[in-house]
Design an enzyme around this catalytic site. Structure first.
Site, PDB file in Angstrom:
ATOM      1  N   ASN A  46      -6.269  48.795 -12.035  1.00 51.71           N
ATOM      2  CA  ASN A  46      -4.693  48.916 -11.454  1.00 51.71           C
ATOM      3  C   ASN A  46      -4.407  50.012 -11.605  1.00 51.71           C
ATOM      4  O   ASN A  46      -3.210  50.742 -11.716  1.00 51.71           O
ATOM      5  CB  ASN A  46      -4.087  48.016 -12.610  1.00 51.71           C
ATOM      6  CG  ASN A  46      -4.359  46.552 -12.316  1.00 51.71           C
ATOM      7  OD1 ASN A  46      -4.235  46.178 -11.318  1.00 51.71           O
ATOM      8  ND2 ASN A  46      -4.131  45.964 -13.303  1.00 51.71           N
ATOM      9  N   HIS A 132       4.667  36.402 -13.565  1.00 50.63           N
ATOM     10  CA  HIS A 132       3.393  36.525 -14.539  1.00 50.63           C
ATOM     11  C   HIS A 132       3.379  35.526 -15.499  1.00 50.63           C
ATOM     12  O   HIS A 132       4.661  35.176 -16.094  1.00 50.63           O
ATOM     13  CB  HIS A 132       3.580  37.959 -14.910  1.00 50.63           C
ATOM     14  CG  HIS A 132       2.505  38.511 -15.743  1.00 50.63           C
ATOM     15  ND1 HIS A 132       2.606  38.563 -17.143  1.00 50.63           N
ATOM     16  CD2 HIS A 132       1.084  38.726 -15.368  1.00 50.63           C
ATOM     17  CE1 HIS A 132       1.298  38.913 -17.593  1.00 50.63           C
ATOM     18  NE2 HIS A 132       0.473  39.088 -16.570  1.00 50.63           N
ATOM     19  N   GLU A 176       9.518  39.167 -10.267  1.00 48.43           N
ATOM     20  CA  GLU A 176       8.924  40.472 -10.071  1.00 48.43           C
ATOM     21  C   GLU A 176       9.107  41.356  -8.936  1.00 48.43           C
ATOM     22  O   GLU A 176       9.416  40.748  -7.995  1.00 48.43           O
ATOM     23  CB  GLU A 176       7.381  40.051 -10.028  1.00 48.43           C
ATOM     24  CG  GLU A 176       6.678  39.704 -11.292  1.00 48.43           C
ATOM     25  CD  GLU A 176       5.224  39.031 -11.339  1.00 48.43           C
ATOM     26  OE1 GLU A 176       4.529  39.770 -10.401  1.00 48.43           O
ATOM     27  OE2 GLU A 176       5.226  38.345 -11.905  1.00 48.43           O
ATOM     28  N   SER A 180       1.681  40.348  -8.634  1.00 47.08           N
ATOM     29  CA  SER A 180       0.311  41.064  -9.306  1.00 47.08           C
ATOM     30  C   SER A 180      -0.612  40.384  -8.430  1.00 47.08           C
ATOM     31  O   SER A 180      -1.759  40.927  -8.468  1.00 47.08           O
ATOM     32  CB  SER A 180       0.189  40.419 -10.741  1.00 47.08           C
ATOM     33  OG  SER A 180       0.477  39.153 -10.875  1.00 47.08           O
ATOM     34  N   ASP A 204      10.657  42.424 -13.327  1.00 50.88           N
ATOM     35  CA  ASP A 204       9.470  43.006 -13.838  1.00 50.88           C
ATOM     36  C   ASP A 204       8.949  43.548 -12.650  1.00 50.88           C
ATOM     37  O   ASP A 204       8.465  43.149 -11.680  1.00 50.88           O
ATOM     38  CB  ASP A 204       8.453  41.642 -14.248  1.00 50.88           C
ATOM     39  CG  ASP A 204       7.121  41.933 -14.491  1.00 50.88           C
ATOM     40  OD1 ASP A 204       6.574  43.285 -14.133  1.00 50.88           O
ATOM     41  OD2 ASP A 204       6.331  41.122 -15.205  1.00 50.88           O
ATOM     42  N   HIS A 207       4.161  46.291 -11.205  1.00 51.11           N
ATOM     43  CA  HIS A 207       3.006  46.791 -10.164  1.00 51.11           C
ATOM     44  C   HIS A 207       3.880  47.822  -8.903  1.00 51.11           C
ATOM     45  O   HIS A 207       3.339  48.243  -7.995  1.00 51.11           O
ATOM     46  CB  HIS A 207       2.376  45.633  -9.501  1.00 51.11           C
ATOM     47  CG  HIS A 207       1.339  44.962 -10.283  1.00 51.11           C
ATOM     48  ND1 HIS A 207       0.157  45.219 -10.321  1.00 51.11           N
ATOM     49  CD2 HIS A 207       1.892  43.726 -11.159  1.00 51.11           C
ATOM     50  CE1 HIS A 207      -0.452  44.386 -11.284  1.00 51.11           C
ATOM     51  NE2 HIS A 207       0.500  43.526 -11.933  1.00 51.11           N
ATOM     52  N   LYS A 239      -0.546  50.383 -15.585  1.00 53.19           N
ATOM     53  CA  LYS A 239      -0.999  50.292 -14.323  1.00 53.19           C
ATOM     54  C   LYS A 239      -1.098  51.743 -13.854  1.00 53.19           C
ATOM     55  O   LYS A 239      -1.878  52.558 -13.978  1.00 53.19           O
ATOM     56  CB  LYS A 239      -0.416  49.162 -13.610  1.00 53.19           C
ATOM     57  CG  LYS A 239      -0.742  47.819 -14.319  1.00 53.19           C
ATOM     58  CD  LYS A 239      -0.007  46.569 -13.830  1.00 53.19           C
ATOM     59  CE  LYS A 239       0.213  45.197 -14.699  1.00 53.19           C
ATOM     60  NZ  LYS A 239      -1.309  44.761 -15.141  1.00 53.19           N
TER      61      LYS A 239
HETATM   62  C1  LIG Z   1       3.507  41.242 -13.565  1.00 49.64           C
HETATM   63  C2  LIG Z   1       2.984  41.765 -14.787  1.00 49.64           C
HETATM   64  N1  LIG Z   1       3.713  41.511 -15.738  1.00 49.64           N
HETATM   65  C3  LIG Z   1       3.540  41.787 -16.866  1.00 49.64           C
HETATM   66  C4  LIG Z   1       2.131  42.308 -17.042  1.00 49.64           C
HETATM   67  C5  LIG Z   1       1.751  42.549 -18.630  1.00 49.64           C
HETATM   68  O1  LIG Z   1       1.773  43.763 -18.933  1.00 49.64           O
HETATM   69  P1  LIG Z   1       0.530  44.443 -20.012  1.00 49.64           P
HETATM   70  O2  LIG Z   1      -0.625  44.329 -19.640  1.00 49.64           O
HETATM   71  O3  LIG Z   1       1.201  45.894 -20.475  1.00 49.64           O
HETATM   72  O4  LIG Z   1       0.855  43.709 -21.266  1.00 49.64           O
HETATM   73  C6  LIG Z   1       1.252  42.342 -16.089  1.00 49.64           C
HETATM   74  C7  LIG Z   1      -0.192  42.815 -16.558  1.00 49.64           C
HETATM   75  O5  LIG Z   1      -1.213  42.168 -16.287  1.00 49.64           O
HETATM   76  C8  LIG Z   1       1.737  41.934 -14.905  1.00 49.64           C
HETATM   77  O6  LIG Z   1       0.724  41.974 -14.007  1.00 49.64           O
END
Ligand SMILES: Cc1ncc(COP(=O)(O)O)c(C=O)c1O
Length: 400
Positions: A46, A132, A176, A180, A204, A207, A239
């Site tokens: 990522n 997520h 989001e 993702s 969120d 990405h 990321k």
């Molecule tokens: C959309 C999304 N939110 C939250 C997270 C969690 O973040 P972290 O990897 O910093 O715990 C991820 C990571 O995989 C993600 O893809």
């Protein structure tokens, strides 16, 4: 649970082709990765902007290890909040135009803190079905009232909002910025047009940060939305910012409310000060080095053009995340293994993380034109006979 039961569960998992396992790899400059002495082009990371290999970032971490140290030595409200944390927070506020931020040890923790605090006891949470796992997980506690609306379906969301208004039900919406596993971008402006200040939006942007919008502020900025229109923004360092940890950003009052409430914040060791210093450098590089976003956009454009010419089934995603759907787990695993033989590291993502098995291609500014051509050629040459040419995915509930 008894050990024999655990062993049966593990055996069944293997049989179903759903067994998960770490692979020890070493990521290298130039979009490469080494595994058991062999070199691969890495299309599963990522590191969208190629910052993971940026010399100034590595130098900042090395310098900070000497000046600020590795250990925060405590939770933020005891001894863990140091000058490095305050200065990283100020840099994030300046970049994103928010009044305050809270730093967390992961994006996962940040998301859980955001939803735990901002879904009031009487609120109905409306959540995109593809959100997520860090957001979905809270829903299974049984203590929350929620509805998942079909992925990116604003008509369905509007209907749910209308129904809740008719019954005087208070509502919080969460989604989001860039999904993702599918790479599609939420039209924040269109979504906000359905909401009012008493029906807040939690976003969120794990990405989207660094990659989209002016100075890489994120997916909301790319849609011309003011950050103050979001009640709370979550993003992470793991990321595009090439580090680790996460943060919540918003108005002074909203962030202070989370500070007072969040068990993830209060009862967890603060981020390493050295890491915070490095992330300050990462934010600076991200803001000033527009060429990284331009290079990534060129790489995405090239991949899509070559894939279309080759007749590969790709989705409509215009971001760094380019999914290629497969008929089943076995075909995804077989395709991924065949790609490895061709020097391409491309992980298969399977249910329950996604509703349908896929290869999740992740492009980076550090990929060269040659590597992208090599990827498309290898995809075509190793494509299973059963490969499916679909452009849409099936709704599900648990995303990685
Ligand atoms: C959309 C999304 N939110 C939250 C997270 C969690 O973040 P972290 O990897 O910093 O715990 C991820 C990571 O995989 C993600 O893809």
């Amino acid at each position: 649970m008894q050990t024999a039961e655990i062993q049966r569960w593990l055996a069944a998992r293997r049989e179903q082709g759903l067994y998960r396992q770490e692979q020890q790899v070493q990521t290298l400059p130039g979009g490469l990765l080494r595994c058991h002495g062999e070199l691969f082009v890495n299309f599963s990371g990522n590191d969208y902007l190629g910052l993971a290999e940026a010399a100034p970032l590595r130098q900042a971490l090395a310098d900070a290890a000497r000046t600020d140290g590795l250990a925060s030595t405590g939770s933020p409200l005891i001894t863990g909040y140091q000058p490095a944390h305050a200065e990283l927070s100020a840099a994030l506020c300046d970049w994103l135009g928010v009044e305050d931020v809270l730093l967390f040890s992961s994006g996962f923790a940040a998301n859980q803190a955001m939803l735990s605090a901002l879904q009031g006891p009487d609120d109905l949470l409306l959540l995109d079905k593809y959100c997520h796992a860090s957001m979905q997980d809270l829903l299974t506690s049984g203590q929350r009232v929620f509805k998942r609306y079909p992925h990116q379906d604003l008509t369905a969301l509007a209907a749910l909002l209308q129904r809740s208004a008719a019954s005087n039900q208070s509502v919080v919406v969460a989604t989001e910025g860039v999904f993702s596993m599918d790479g599609d971008v939420t039209d924040c402006a269109a979504l906000l047009a359905l909401l009012t200040p008493d029906r807040p939006l939690l976003l969120d942007d794990a990405h989207g940060i660094g990659v989209l919008g002016p100075e890489g502020r994120g997916s909301w900025a790319a849609h011309g939305v003011q950050v103050s229109a979001l009640q709370c923004l979550m993003a992470n360092f793991g990321k595009a910012l090439a580090g680790q940890g996460g943060f919540l950003a918003g108005s002074r009052d909203v962030i202070d409310f989370i500070r007072q409430q969040s068990r993830h914040y209060i009862y967890s060791t603060a981020l390493s000060p050295a890491l915070c210093r490095a992330m300050q450098t990462s934010v600076l590089l991200c803001r000033t080095e527009q060429w990284r976003r331009d290079q990534l956009a060129d790489n995405i454009g090239l991949f899509r053009q070559l894939a279309r010419q080759a007749g590969l089934g790709i989705s409509a995603s215009t971001t760094a995340i380019q999914p290629v759907l497969c008929t089943d787990n076995a075909s995804a695993m077989g395709w991924s293994a065949a790609l490895k033989q061709a020097g391409i590291w491309l992980h298969a993502i399977r249910p329950p993380t996604v509703p349908q098995a896929r290869l999740r291609i992740s492009l980076s500014a550090s990929h060269s034109e040659l590597q992208i051509r090599q990827l498309v050629q290898a995809l075509v040459q190793t494509q299973p006979a059963t490969a499916q040419h679909r452009t849409t995915t099936i709704p599900e509930n648990c995303r990685e």
